[in-house]
Enzyme design. Structure first.
Site, mmCIF file in Angstrom:
data_model
loop_
_atom_site.group_PDB
_atom_site.id
_atom_site.type_symbol
_atom_site.label_atom_id
_atom_site.label_comp_id
_atom_site.label_asym_id
_atom_site.label_seq_id
_atom_site.Cartn_x
_atom_site.Cartn_y
_atom_site.Cartn_z
ATOM 1 N N GLY A 71 -17.911 -25.671 -3.225
ATOM 2 C CA GLY A 71 -17.177 -25.859 -1.994
ATOM 3 C C GLY A 71 -17.813 -26.950 -1.176
ATOM 4 C CB VAL A 72 -16.558 -28.917 1.178
ATOM 5 C CG1 VAL A 72 -16.870 -30.109 2.029
ATOM 6 C CG2 VAL A 72 -15.936 -29.351 -0.134
ATOM 7 C CG ASP A 83 -31.774 -22.238 -5.609
ATOM 8 O OD1 ASP A 83 -32.617 -22.938 -6.221
ATOM 9 O OD2 ASP A 83 -30.591 -22.590 -5.464
#
Ligand SMILES: *[C@@H]1O[C@H](CO)[C@@H](O)[C@H](O)[C@H]1NC(C)=O
Ligand SMILES: *[C@@H]1O[C@H](CO)[C@@H](O)[C@H](O)[C@H]1NC(C)=O
Ligand SMILES: *[C@@H]1O[C@H](CO)[C@@H](O)[C@H](O)[C@H]1NC(C)=O
Ligand SMILES: *[C@@H]1O[C@H](CO)[C@@H](O)[C@H](O)[C@H]1NC(C)=O
Ligand SMILES: *[C@@H]1O[C@H](CO)[C@@H](O)[C@H](O)[C@H]1NC(C)=O
Ligand SMILES: *[C@@H]1O[C@H](CO)[C@@H](O)[C@H](O)[C@H]1NC(C)=O
Ligand SMILES: *[C@@H]1O[C@H](CO)[C@@H](O)[C@H](O)[C@H]1NC(C)=O
Length: 885
Positions: free
Chosen positions: A592-593, A708
């Site tokens: 996505g953005v 992460d």
């Protein structure tokens, strides 16, 4: 500049004086009546003249010389003269040199037309208010002109000057010249020096410059809104150039090949919009002394100049790295594509950094495995041609180049792209033969009148070979021509190697250190369907207040209300992000953005998942993030302001973090126009991160593992304080001591070895990643970097090897930009030890996060008194355009 035709007047002077002393009043040598009257007029209008200018014979005035009773030269340079210049000057028809520079003479300049002996005009540094149109008319002997620094009314360089065939020097900077550079400056064969800086000029470099004899070219700092613009290609054929000052203009396009310039010494193109790769002909130029390239949009490898060159290059460009060395293969191939299009500015400004899939690279789309699958440059008016290097993107499915101005052929190599489905080149100016693409490739070729066809199909929707030649094979292995088939073989080999690496990964950790691009991206895995997905995007967020949850994360469907009164509906989020407009994009990822938004003055960041693509996996990641962020609250963890999910659209709303990511500040500070982080800032960031992660690890009932941690997930505010973001992969473990088996997720380089090997996850996985981040903070180097010597792509083993010898380590390892003193070195050694400790191979040899927090807190404390006021500006010179010339 001195005239060469005439013998110097100076030896004549004593002789004349001798004659005058014999015959005090008029003699043969005294000024003729006409010249005398003109000189008296001139003297009358000027003020503060030397005392001798009161006498009756101008030939005796200081600074005046005569020849055969005619005024030959007038030199009043730097005499403090004021007043105005009489138009009677145009009557001195034998005048060869007029030197009135550096005085305070004002008023309009009179015409000098028809002074056919005039060779030298030096009028710079006065206060002349205007220049007449016919100033240069009929000055057939003119050699040198300087008018610089006069507040003239706007004027254009008159075409009459073209007739001054002996002109060697024309200097008129800062004199309000309008208009374009006249073509004739390129054809005046004697012209060596052209200086028209600080004017109001526009337009481009004339083609006539190619092959001219100009040696010094000062065109810098035009003040007009458009400045000088266009390409600087013609510079490459101005073989006599030694000085080129084009700074502070609007030039675009690449720096041309400069190998024909045999004596180039000073090259300044600072503060333009130049694009493309710095040519080797500039970096290896042996005569070069000064070069300034800052504040352009230059791309490709950071240029390396010889030691003796005074180089200003590192501010505000878009080099793929911040030290000399090659770009990675994907970036290199994309640059070749951009080169085909003559390096358009649009690509240069958006293709920044070294990760075409991670950011917002215009026209580039990647699949979930970070391979480029779409190149879309429709409607850009790009010139140039289609680069054959596009065939290096073996995952490409769609290539869209419609509505540009591309010429030349469709490269034959494109037919070997194994996954290509669509090639759209409608409305260009392509020519040549269309290659034989496999049947399943849709070709859109309309609007290219010169494009030939091999097949009879006229519609251009697909091409198939009607000839009885070798049957078209869609596999890429057996193309006829040698060079083409070698390309295909290489492409095939690349795919095979990719698959091999993916397979071996599970068994053999160190495989990923072998040379391959993919390793720089997320870990590719085949995942059980209910695991969070891997495509990650950086999120910019900051906590605003408590989250008020209206529904459980499982049925996330509502927008939240911030107790401080900020209520956001989906409509207001759309408004805040300008309906998710292209301009508001902060970052893009596989899933996505992230958009920047302005909600009634409060900046927010909105992460919008593409539900269609993300499917179930994205949903899990979305829920995981909501779940974590609604349970944790910490100064150094980004917080959620709200979320929205209606099955079609999933949004997460954070407050905007204005400072960007640690990755940008560490490895890409040029592009974001920041100075490098200081050691104290790095230390503080490390402590912030450690505190955020410690908090995650040590929650009372349950512990979270981030999985992460990496610089692109560490966000900064304006004060360079850090927050950890992106909780889509966070693992939740009830029993802290026990390890859990999970699907492998995270990012190569930051993965703890035991995790990469077995998938077992404990909090020590985060400690390892934190240790890697410390190493990056210390060295300023990325953990994985192909360009390091000896093929040592992974920083961790290098670092652990070097730290054994403290002195060697301090000499070679710390980021050279840090410039540390002795006390700082001691502190740095302690952080380096901590980094080594955190990256121990065996998980239980690594410390807990709380140990790291204590260690770093002590160091930050120690730093405070001495460096309370450490700013960001100290490491770099100012950004102001230099005042050159
Ligand atoms: C210069 O000479 C031309 C022709 O020789 C003449 O027409 C013109 O009026 C002259 N200009 C001045 C200012 O004397
Ligand atoms: C331009 O000339 C004026 C005098 O006319 C001077 O004051 C000013 O400093 C000059 N500007 C530059 C940029 O040299
Ligand atoms: C350039 O032109 C603008 C108006 O177009 C004027 O205001 C400005 O003073 C000029 N600057 C110079 C250096 O001539
Ligand atoms: C190069 O720059 C230095 C310092 O900025 C200056 O002194 C020198 O004159 C310059 N040389 C040339 C050839 O421009
Ligand atoms: C594209 O691939 C070919 C063969 O693999 C290689 O020689 C060439 O350098 C690559 N081009 C770029 C720009 O990386
Ligand atoms: C297209 O390119 C040609 C040169 O190939 C150029 O002359 C023309 O002006 C360009 N047209 C546009 C609209 O940019
Ligand atoms: C198209 O390209 C040809 C050369 O290949 C050129 O002569 C022609 O001017 C171009 N047409 C346009 C509209 O750019």
């Amino acid at each position: 500049m001195r005239k060469k035709k005439r013998s110097s007047p100076l030896p004549l002077l004593p002789l004349l004086l001798f004659f005058f002393s014999l015959f005090p009043s008029s003699t043969l040598s005294a000024a003729s009546d006409g010249d005398r009257q003109a000189m008296l007029d001139i003297a009358k209008k000027l003020a503060n003249l030397p005392p001798s200018w009161t006498g009756t014979d101008p030939c005796q005035w200081s600074g005046v010389t005569c020849r055969s009773g005619r005024i030959d030269t007038i030199n009043l340079a730097l005499k403090g003269v004021s007043g105005t210049l009489s138009s009677s000057i145009s009557k001195l028809s034998s005048l060869s040199s007029l030197q009135l520079q550096q005085n305070q003479i004002s008023g309009p300049l009179p015409s000098l037309s028809n002074l056919s002996d005039l060779e030298t005009i030096f009028l710079h540094g006065n206060a002349f208010s205007s220049i007449p149109n016919d100033f240069f008319t009929g000055l057939s002997a003119l050699q040198s002109v300087s008018l610089d620094d006069n507040p003239l009314a706007p004027w254009v360089i008159p075409a009459d000057l073209a007739k001054s065939a002996d002109l060697m020097t024309f200097s008129a900077s800062n004199t309000s010249i309008n208009g374009e550079i006249p073509e004739f400056f390129g054809t005046l064969s004697s012209l060596q020096s052209l200086r028209i800086s600080y004017n109001n000029m526009t337009g481009g470099l004339p083609d006539s410059f190619g092959g001219s004899g100009i040696q010094s070219l000062w065109l810098n700092n035009q003040q007009s809104p458009t400045k000088f613009s266009g390409s600087i290609d013609v510079i490459g054929s101005m073989t006599q150039l030694s000085l080129v000052w084009l700074q502070s203009n609007s030039f675009t396009g690449p720096i041309p090949d400069l190998s024909k310039l045999g004596s180039l010494a000073s090259f300044n193109v600072r503060d333009n919009s130049l694009t493309g790769v710095v040519p080797p002909s500039l970096t290896s130029c042996l005569t070069l002394k000064n070069v300034s390239l800052s504040n352009n949009q230059l791309q490709g490898p950071y240029p390396k100049f010889a030691g003796g060159v005074n180089a200003d290059i590192d501010k505000g460009n878009n080099f793929c790295n911040s030290v000399p060395g090659p770009c990675n293969a994907v970036v290199t191939a994309l640059l070749a594509v951009a080169e085909g299009f003559e390096y358009p500015l649009k690509l240069a400004t958006s293709w920044t950094g070294s990760d075409p899939c991670g950011g917002n690279w215009f026209g580039v789309n990647c699949d979930n495995e970070n391979n480029i699958n779409v190149l879309n440059f429709a409607n850009q008016h790009f010139p140039g041609f289609i680069s054959p290097d596009i065939s290096n993107f073996t995952s490409l499915t769609r290539l869209i180049l419609s509505n540009n101005n591309l010429s030349g052929p469709i490269p034959d190599t494109l037919k070997m792209l194994p996954k290509l489905q669509l090639l759209d080149v409608t409305n260009n100016n392509l020519s040549g033969i269309v290659p034989h693409f496999p049947d399943y490739v849709t070709l859109k070729l309309g609007g290219n009148p010169l494009l030939g066809r091999t097949s009879g199909s006229g519609g251009g929707s697909s091409s198939s070979s009607p000839s009885g030649g070798p049957s078209e094979s869609s596999s890429s292995g057996n193309q006829p021509s040698g060079s083409k088939s070698s390309g295909a073989v290489i492409a095939g080999t690349v795919v095979a190697v990719l698959i091999l690496i993916a397979c071996l990964l599970a068994f053999f950790y160190s495989i990923y250190r072998k040379k391959h691009l993919r390793r720089f991206g997320q870990v590719p895995t085949r995942t059980p369907p209910n695991e969070p997905e891997l495509g990650k995007i950086g999120v910019m967020g900051r906590e605003m207040g408590e989250i008020y949850r209206q529904s459980s994360p499982g049925s996330a469907n509502t927008f939240m209300i911030d107790p401080q009164g900020m209520h956001m509906s989906i409509q207001s989020v759309r408004r805040a992000t300008n309906n998710f407009s292209e301009e508001n994009i902060l970052g893009r990822g596989g899933f996505g953005v992230v958009y920047k938004g302005n909600h009634n003055g409060t900046l927010i960041a909105v992460k919008k998942s593409r539900v269609d693509l993300a499917g179930n996996k994205g949903s899990n990641e979305f829920k995981a993030e909501i779940d974590v962020l609604s349970k944790v609250r910490h100064r150094h963890l980004v917080a959620l302001l709200g979320y929205y999910d209606d099955g079609n659209e999933r949004l997460l709303v954070y407050e905007y973090m204005p400072g960007g990511t640690l990755e940008q500040h560490l490895f890409d500070y040029n592009n974001i126009k920041c100075s490098p982080l200081t050691w104290k800032q790095r230390l503080t960031i490390a402590l912030d991160v450690a505190r955020g992660v410690e908090y995650l690890h040590s929650l009372a009932q349950e512990s979270f593992i981030h999985r992460d941690l990496k610089p692109s997930n560490i966000l900064l505010d304006n004060d360079m304080r850090a927050k950890v973001s992106d909780f889509g992969l966070v693992k939740h473990c009830v029993d802290k001591q026990k390890s859990m088996m999970t699907r492998l997720a995270g990012t190569f380089g930051y993965l703890a070895p035991e995790y990469a090997l077995t998938g077992k996850v404990t909090t020590k996985v985060d400690v390892y990643a934190f240790g890697v981040i410390l190493m990056e903070l210390i060295t300023g180097q990325k953990v994985l970097d192909d360009s390091r010597p000896d093929g040592d792509t992974n920083l961790v083993p290098i670092f652990q090897r070097n730290i054994v010898n403290k002195d060697e380590f301090l000499k070679s390892c710390p980021d050279p930009i840090l410039n540390l003193d002795e006390e700082a070195c001691t502190g740095l050694m302690e952080v380096a030890e901590l980094a080594r400790h955190c990256t121990a191979r065996v998980p239980h040899h690594r410390p807990d996060m709380s140990y790291a927090v204590n260690k770093l807190a002590l160091l930050v404390e120690r730093w405070k008194p001495a460096t309370g006021n450490e700013g960001r500006g100290d490491a770099s010179p100012s950004f102001q355009p230099q005042h050159w010339g």
